[in-house]
Write a protein that holds these residues in place. Structure first.
Motif, short mmCIF file in Angstrom:
data_model
loop_
_atom_site.label_atom_id
_atom_site.label_comp_id
_atom_site.label_asym_id
_atom_site.label_seq_id
_atom_site.Cartn_x
_atom_site.Cartn_y
_atom_site.Cartn_z
N LEU A 61 0.85 -1.20 0.11
CA LEU A 61 -0.04 -0.07 -0.03
C LEU A 61 0.97 1.24 -0.12
O LEU A 61 0.54 2.22 -0.87
CB LEU A 61 -0.93 -0.23 1.34
CG LEU A 61 -2.12 -0.98 1.10
CD1 LEU A 61 -2.84 -0.96 2.52
CD2 LEU A 61 -2.97 -0.87 -0.17
N THR A 62 2.01 1.33 0.67
CA THR A 62 2.97 2.31 0.78
C THR A 62 3.40 2.54 -0.53
O THR A 62 3.46 3.57 -1.11
CB THR A 62 3.93 2.17 1.75
OG1 THR A 62 3.36 2.00 2.85
CG2 THR A 62 4.83 3.32 2.05
N PHE A 63 4.01 1.68 -1.17
CA PHE A 63 4.28 1.85 -2.47
C PHE A 63 3.27 2.26 -3.63
O PHE A 63 3.53 3.24 -4.25
CB PHE A 63 4.76 0.44 -3.29
CG PHE A 63 5.00 0.30 -4.42
CD1 PHE A 63 6.45 0.83 -5.00
CD2 PHE A 63 4.40 -0.18 -5.70
CE1 PHE A 63 7.05 0.75 -6.27
CE2 PHE A 63 4.93 -0.30 -6.81
CZ PHE A 63 5.92 0.30 -7.02
N PHE A 64 2.14 1.72 -3.58
CA PHE A 64 1.19 2.31 -4.35
C PHE A 64 0.71 4.04 -3.87
O PHE A 64 0.55 4.45 -4.66
CB PHE A 64 0.04 1.43 -4.41
CG PHE A 64 -0.18 0.14 -5.26
CD1 PHE A 64 0.13 0.38 -6.76
CD2 PHE A 64 0.25 -1.01 -4.87
CE1 PHE A 64 0.41 -0.82 -7.43
CE2 PHE A 64 0.35 -2.21 -5.50
CZ PHE A 64 0.43 -1.91 -6.73
N GLN A 65 0.72 4.18 -2.65
CA GLN A 65 0.58 5.64 -2.59
C GLN A 65 1.33 6.69 -3.17
O GLN A 65 1.24 7.53 -3.25
CB GLN A 65 0.50 5.60 -0.87
CG GLN A 65 -0.81 4.93 -0.24
CD GLN A 65 -0.93 5.26 1.09
OE1 GLN A 65 -0.08 5.61 1.85
NE2 GLN A 65 -2.12 4.66 1.77
N CYS A 66 2.74 6.16 -3.00
CA CYS A 66 4.05 6.96 -3.29
C CYS A 66 3.81 7.29 -5.11
O CYS A 66 4.22 8.06 -5.44
CB CYS A 66 5.41 6.48 -3.21
SG CYS A 66 5.62 6.62 -1.40
N LEU A 67 3.36 6.03 -5.53
CA LEU A 67 3.04 6.24 -7.04
C LEU A 67 1.90 7.06 -7.40
O LEU A 67 1.69 7.90 -8.59
CB LEU A 67 2.91 4.99 -7.77
CG LEU A 67 4.02 4.02 -7.69
CD1 LEU A 67 3.57 2.64 -8.24
CD2 LEU A 67 5.22 4.35 -8.47
N ALA A 68 0.89 7.38 -6.64
CA ALA A 68 -0.15 8.12 -6.77
C ALA A 68 0.05 9.61 -6.42
O ALA A 68 0.15 10.00 -5.25
CB ALA A 68 -1.29 7.64 -6.04
N LEU A 69 0.56 10.44 -7.41
CA LEU A 69 0.98 11.79 -7.04
C LEU A 69 -0.01 12.51 -6.58
O LEU A 69 0.03 13.81 -6.02
CB LEU A 69 1.57 12.31 -8.33
CG LEU A 69 2.99 11.71 -8.86
CD1 LEU A 69 3.59 12.25 -9.96
CD2 LEU A 69 3.85 11.48 -7.67
N ASP A 70 -1.43 12.22 -6.85
CA ASP A 70 -2.18 13.21 -6.32
C ASP A 70 -2.57 12.99 -4.97
O ASP A 70 -3.47 13.91 -4.56
CB ASP A 70 -3.58 12.90 -7.35
CG ASP A 70 -3.36 13.21 -8.78
OD1 ASP A 70 -2.20 14.20 -8.79
OD2 ASP A 70 -3.94 12.77 -9.72
N GLN A 71 -2.23 11.84 -4.52
CA GLN A 71 -2.45 11.54 -2.98
C GLN A 71 -1.46 12.14 -1.91
O GLN A 71 -0.27 11.71 -2.14
CB GLN A 71 -2.69 10.07 -2.78
CG GLN A 71 -4.08 9.70 -3.49
CD GLN A 71 -4.21 7.98 -3.33
OE1 GLN A 71 -3.38 7.41 -2.69
NE2 GLN A 71 -5.16 7.46 -3.78
N VAL A 72 -1.81 12.73 -1.13
CA VAL A 72 -0.74 13.39 -0.40
C VAL A 72 -1.00 12.88 1.24
O VAL A 72 -2.08 12.76 1.66
CB VAL A 72 -1.00 14.96 -0.10
CG1 VAL A 72 -0.04 15.57 0.84
CG2 VAL A 72 -1.10 15.76 -1.40
N PRO A 73 0.14 12.53 1.69
CA PRO A 73 0.13 11.60 3.00
C PRO A 73 -0.23 12.75 4.16
O PRO A 73 0.05 13.85 3.77
CB PRO A 73 1.54 11.25 3.09
CG PRO A 73 2.25 12.07 2.30
CD PRO A 73 1.63 12.58 1.04
N ASP A 74 -0.98 12.20 5.12
CA ASP A 74 -1.33 12.87 6.14
C ASP A 74 -0.12 13.14 7.09
O ASP A 74 0.46 12.22 7.75
CB ASP A 74 -2.60 12.11 6.83
CG ASP A 74 -3.07 12.92 7.92
OD1 ASP A 74 -2.69 14.20 8.50
OD2 ASP A 74 -4.19 12.53 8.56
N PRO A 75 0.04 14.48 7.38
CA PRO A 75 1.62 14.75 8.30
C PRO A 75 1.03 14.31 9.95
O PRO A 75 2.07 14.36 10.58
CB PRO A 75 1.39 16.17 7.90
CG PRO A 75 0.20 16.73 7.39
CD PRO A 75 -0.40 15.64 6.87
#
Length: 815
Positions: A627-641
C-alpha cells in the motif's frame, strides 16, 4: 471370191455408212414421243441388218438407273417391249451388233396431260389516256399438263368487225394472263381463250364485257404530306380526272383507316386528314375510280410524322425502401408509350418536398434513366414529371409516409414457366384504400430489376408476367391510400421451374488457432437452378474423419471451433427444393496447428503470480509495504502529516513546534550573526478541533506574527532541494473535512506556508490585502536530508492533524 476380199468389202461398207451419218437401228413407239400420263404402249427397235444380239434398256430419271427390258420379236429385224402405266418421262435405248462396232439408238418419251378448258376469265380495261387503253385478261389454266402450252386470247367487238388476238406460251399451273390494245371507240367486247399442247387443245366459252364497267384509271401519285400535331394534308396527283378517291393511313401499331372523297377530282387534289395522334409516324396510300368501273391500284406508300404535344398523363411512379445508409431513397418510373408521351422525352424532373423539415429539392435526369436516388425523409412527398419539347406532363406524386395496416394473406400459383398468379384477401376492418401495388424482382437484384403493377381498389389478384425459369423471385403487395402506402405484405422464394444447382459456391477460409472461419460467395445467378434453400459445409480430415454442417440460405459465413491439429479439406454445396448441387469440385485445404497444453501453460504462467500476490497481501507487513508503494506512485494523494514521526514528537510539547531548517546558502545580517546561535521562535495560534457534534470552533482573534528574519541571498543560484508547499489551508480540500468546514464558518483562511526560497520576511510583506486573504503566516522551508539544524520554536498551539504534507517534502529518516 476369196475370204480376204469379202472382209475388205464389209469394212468398206461400214466405213461408208459411218461417213454418211446413217444409223443401223431405229427406236419408236406406237404413240409417238408424247404419252398421256398413265397410258400403256409399245416401244420398238429395228436394225437394218440381221443380228441375234439385240438389247433394250429403260432409264428411270427418278432412280437414275437403267434396267434391261424383256423383248419380243416383231420380225426378223425388229423387236419390241410393252410399257404399262407410264408416269414419268423415260428414255429408251436399243443396242445390237449389226456391224462392228456396236450400234446404239434411243428414244426420249415425254409424259403429260392434254390442256383443260380455260376457266375463270376476268378482264379489265386499263385506261392510260383518253385515246389509249388495253384489255388485260386472266384465266385459270386447270391442272398442270407438265407440258408446254400455247394459249391465244381472242377479243372481238360485238358491234363491228374488230378482232384482235394475243399469244401466251407458258408451262405450269395457275392463272395465266394476256393483254391486247383496244380502241377507245369500242364499248362492248367478247373474249375467249384457246389453248393447246402436244396431247390436245381446248377453247373456252366467250365472255362479253362493257368496257366502261371494267375501266381502271391510272394509279395516282402521292406527294410528301405536310403534318401538324393532329393533322396531315396529302397532295394527290392524277393524270386523268376521276370521281372517287380513297386514302388509307395507319401506323406500325394501328390498323389502316380509310377516308373516302367523292366529287370531281382534279389532276392535283389536297386531301386533309385530321384526328391524328401527336408524335406518330403515319403511312399513307391512295387509289381512285371513275364514275363507273373498277378501283385503280394503290399508290406507293409515303410516310409523315405528326408534331409533338406536351405529355397527356402522369407517369407511373413507385419507390423502394431507403438504402443501407438511411439517407437516400430510390424512385422508379415507367416509360410512357408514344400515345401518352406525345413526343420525345428530353428529361425527367424530380422534386422532393417536406413541409415538416422544410426540404424542397429539385433534380433533373436524362431521358434514358428510369430511376434515381433522392434524399430520404419520413414525411417527404416525391413528385416526378416527364418533359418533351412542348411541355411537361401532369405531376405524379408518391408519398414516403407509411400508414399502419393489417397484413393480409397472399396465395401464389404457377401458371406457366413465365407467369405466376397472386391473390390476396384484405381485412374487412381496414379503412378504404385507393388501390394496390404489386412489386417483384429477382432476389438480390431489387435496385436494378424492380418491376411493379398498379391495381384498383376492387382488385384482389394479379398475374406476374415476364418471369424467367430457374430464377428465384421475391416481392410484396402494398395497400395504397390517397395519402401514402400502407404496410407491405412480402413474399419470397417464387420460381416457376427448378433444378439442382449446376455449380458450387466459391469458398475462402481463415484459420485462427483451433478454429476456421468459412466464407463463401453465392452460386452464379444462371446456375442456381431456382431458390437456394440451404448451404452445406463438409469438413474432412486426412485421417478420414468427416463432419457436415447445415447453414441457412441467408448466411454467407460460418465458424467451426475446437478443431484438433490436422490437415483438413473443406467444401460447400448449395441446395434447392429439387436437391443438392455438385460437391467436392472446389475443395480448399488448411492446416490446424494448435497446442492446447501450451496454451494452458501460458495461462498458468499468467495466473499463478496473481494468485501468489493475492496470498501475500494477506500478510499485514507485506500488505503495508504494497500500500505504501502504491500511495507513493499516486502523485495526487498527499500523506497525512499527522501520521508522521515529527508530528508525534510535536504532540509531546503542546503549543510548540520545533523545526530544524537547512540554512545553507543563506547569509545573515550582522545583527543576526550575533544571535545565530539562538533558536528562531515562531508564534503560532492553535485552532481547536471541531467536535463530532458539529460545533464550530472559536474565531481566530489575532494574526500569527512571523517575526523571523531569515535574510537569505535572493540572488542565490537555487535551492538544494525542491521548494514544496506542505501546509495546506483550511479553505482547501483535505482529508480532515471537518477542519475545512470550521474554518469556513469562522471566515478564517490558513494558506500554505510559502516556499519561495530564502527571502526576507518582514512586516511590510504582510500588506492589508494579503491579510484579508491569507490569515496566518508565511514561512520559507528548505527540506534537508539531515534535518540537523537548530529548531525553530514558536509559542502557542498548532494542531497538525489538519496539516497536509506531500510526498516530496521532508525526505529523511524522520518520516
Amino acid at each position: 471370191m476369196s475370204p480376204a476380199r469379202s472382209i475388205g468389202a464389209v469394212v468398206m461398207l461400214v466405213t461408208l455408212q459411218l461417213c454418211a451419218g446413217e444409223k443401223t437401228c431405229t427406236v419408236w413407239s406406237d404413240v409417238g414421243s408424247m404419252a398421256r400420263h398413265g397410258s400403256s404402249f409399245r416401244v420398238y427397235c429395228s436394225f437394218k441388218c440381221r443380228t441375234s444380239t439385240i438389247s433394250m434398256y429403260c432409264y428411270d430419271p427418278t432412280t437414275h438407273e437403267s434396267t434391261e427390258q424383256l423383248l419380243e420379236k416383231h420380225n426378223s429385224t425388229t423387236v419390241y417391249f410393252k410399257v404399262d402405266n407410264i408416269t414419268w418421262n423415260q428414255t429408251y435405248r436399243c443396242s445390237g451388233v449389226c456391224h462392228t462396232p456396236v450400234d446404239d439408238c434411243g428414244l426420249d418419251m415425254g409424259v403429260g396431260y392434254p390442256p383443260d378448258p380455260p376457266t375463270d376469265i376476268s378482264c379489265v380495261n386499263q385506261v392510260f389516256s383518253h385515246e389509249r387503253s388495253a384489255v388485260t385478261c386472266t384465266w385459270g389454266r386447270g391442272r398442270d399438263t407438265k407440258l408446254w402450252d400455247s394459249t391465244v386470247l381472242h377479243v372481238r367487238s360485238l358491234h363491228g368487225n374488230y378482232t384482235v388476238a394475243a399469244d401466251a406460251r407458258s408451262k405450269g399451273r395457275g392463272s395465266r394472263s394476256a393483254s391486247v390494245n383496244v380502241s377507245t371507240s369500242v364499248h362492248m367486247i367478247a373474249v375467249w381463250i384457246q389453248t393447246h399442247n402436244a396431247l390436245g387443245s381446248e377453247v373456252s366459252a366467250p365472255v362479253n364485257y362493257a368496257l366502261g364497267d371494267i375501266a381502271v384509271p391510272p394509279t395516282p401519285v402521292l406527294a410528301q404530306p405536310n403534318c401538324s400535331s393532329r393533322e396531315c394534308v396529302l397532295e394527290v396527283q392524277q393524270s386523268m380526272a376521276t370521281r372517287h378517291l380513297v386514302v388509307e393511313y395507319g401506323t406500325d401499331t394501328r390498323r389502316w383507316s380509310s377516308n373516302q372523297e367523292s366529287g370531281a377530282q382534279m389532276s392535283v387534289t389536297q386531301v386533309p386528314l385530321s384526328s391524328l395522334e401527336p408524335y406518330s409516324l403515319y403511312r399513307f396510300r391512295v387509289r381512285c375510280r371513275f364514275a363507273t368501273g373498277l378501283w385503280s391500284e394503290w399508290s406507293e406508300e409515303v410516310s409523315g410524322q405528326t408534331e409533338e404535344e406536351a405529355p397527356a398523363k402522369d407517369l407511373d411512379v413507385w419507390y423502394a425502401e431507403q438504402g443501407s445508409d438511411f439517407k437516400s431513397l430510390r424512385v422508379y418510373w415507367k416509360e410512357a408509350n408514344a400515345s401518352v408521351s406525345r413526343g420525345k422525352i428530353t428529361q425527367y424532373i424530380v422534386r422532393v418536398y417536406s413541409q415538416h423539415s422544410g426540404m424542397d429539392r429539385w433534380m433533373n435526369f436524362t431521358a434514358d434513366l428510369r430511376s434515381c436516388l433522392v434524399p430520404f425523409c419520413t414525411d417527404c412527398e416525391v413528385t416526378v414529371w416527364s418533359q418533351n419539347s412542348k411541355g411537361a406532363s401532369p405531376p405524379a406524386r408518391v408519398s414516403t409516409r407509411y400508414r399502419k395496416d393489417t397484413p393480409f394473406e397472399i396465395e401464389l400459383k404457377t401458371l406457366s414457366e413465365h407467369n405466376v398468379s397472386i391473390s390476396w384477401r384484405k381485412s374487412e376492418t381496414a379503412r378504404q384504400q385507393a388501390g394496390y401495388v404489386v412489386e417483384w424482382y429477382p432476389e438480390g437484384h431489387k435496385p436494378e430489376e424492380l418491376r411493379w403493377v398498379r391495381l384498383g381498389r376492387k382488385d384482389s389478384s394479379a398475374v406476374i408476367t415476364g418471369l424467367a425459369p430457374f430464377e428465384c423471385y421475391a416481392g410484396a403487395v402494398y395497400v395504397v391510400y390517397d395519402d401514402g402506402p400502407g404496410n407491405q405484405t412480402t413474399f419470397a422464394g417464387v420460381t416457376t421451374l427448378e433444378s439442382v444447382p449446376a455449380a458450387v459456391p466459391s469458398v475462402r477460409e481463415s484459420v485462427e488457432k483451433n478454429r476456421v472461419k468459412v466464407t463463401w460467395m453465392e452460386v452464379p445467378r444462371g446456375k442456381r437452378g431456382g431458390c437456394i434453400t440451404k448451404y452445406s459445409i463438409y469438413l474432412e480430415s486426412e485421417s478420414g474423419w468427416r463432419q457436415a454442417y447445415t447453414v441457412p440460405a441467408s448466411e454467407r459465413t460460418y465458424t467451426i471451433k475446437d478443431l484438433p491439429s490436422a490437415m483438413y479439406s473443406l467444401w460447400v454445396t448449395a441446395s434447392t427444393a429439387q436437391g443438392e448441387g455438385p460437391s467436392q469440385r472446389s475443395k480448399v485445404k488448411f492446416l490446424i496447428q494448435y497446442d492446447a497444453q501450451m496454451s494452458l501453460l501460458l495461462i498458468c504462467v499468467a495466473v499463478i503470480p496473481v494468485i501468489v500476490l493475492v496470498c501475500l497481501c494477506k500478510v499485514p507487513a507485506v500488505k503495508k509495504r504494497i500500500l505504501t508503494f502504491f500511495q507513493c506512485l499516486a502523485l495526487d494523494q498527499v500523506p497525512d502529516p499527522a501520521n508522521s514521526k515529527w508530528a508525534k514528537e510535536c504532540t509531546q510539547e503542546t503549543g510548540k513546534v520545533k523545526l530544524q531548517l537547512q540554512l545553507s546558502n543563506c547569509s545573515l545580517t550582522e545583527e543576526e550573526e550575533e544571535e545565530e546561535q539562538d533558536p528562531i521562535v515562531v508564534d503560532v495560534e492553535e485552532l481547536p478541533k471541531q467536535g463530532c457534534d458539529g460545533d464550530s470552533p472559536p474565531e481566530v482573534s489575532a494574526q500569527l506574527l512571523a517575526k523571523t528574519r531569515l535574510s537569505c541571498d535572493t540572488k542565490a543560484k537555487g535551492f538544494p532541494y525542491p521548494v514544496t508547499t506542505y501546509i495546506k489551508s483550511f479553505s482547501h480540500n483535505s482529508d480532515s473535512s471537518r477542519h475545512t468546514e470550521a474554518s469556513g464558518e469562522t471566515g478564517t483562511t490558513i494558506d500554505y506556508i510559502s516556499s519561495h526560497g530564502p527571502g526576507h520576511m518582514d512586516e511590510e510583506y504582510l500588506d492589508e490585502d494579503e491579510d484579508e486573504e491569507n490569515f496566518g503566516f508565511t514561512m520559507d522551508f528548505f527540506p534537508s536530508h539531515s534535518m540537523a539544524i537548530k529548531g525553530l520554536q514558536s509559542e502557542g498551539t498548532l494542531t497538525l492533524d489538519a496539516v497536509k504534507i506531500n510526498c516530496n517534502f521532508f525526505q529523511s529518516e524522520h518520516f
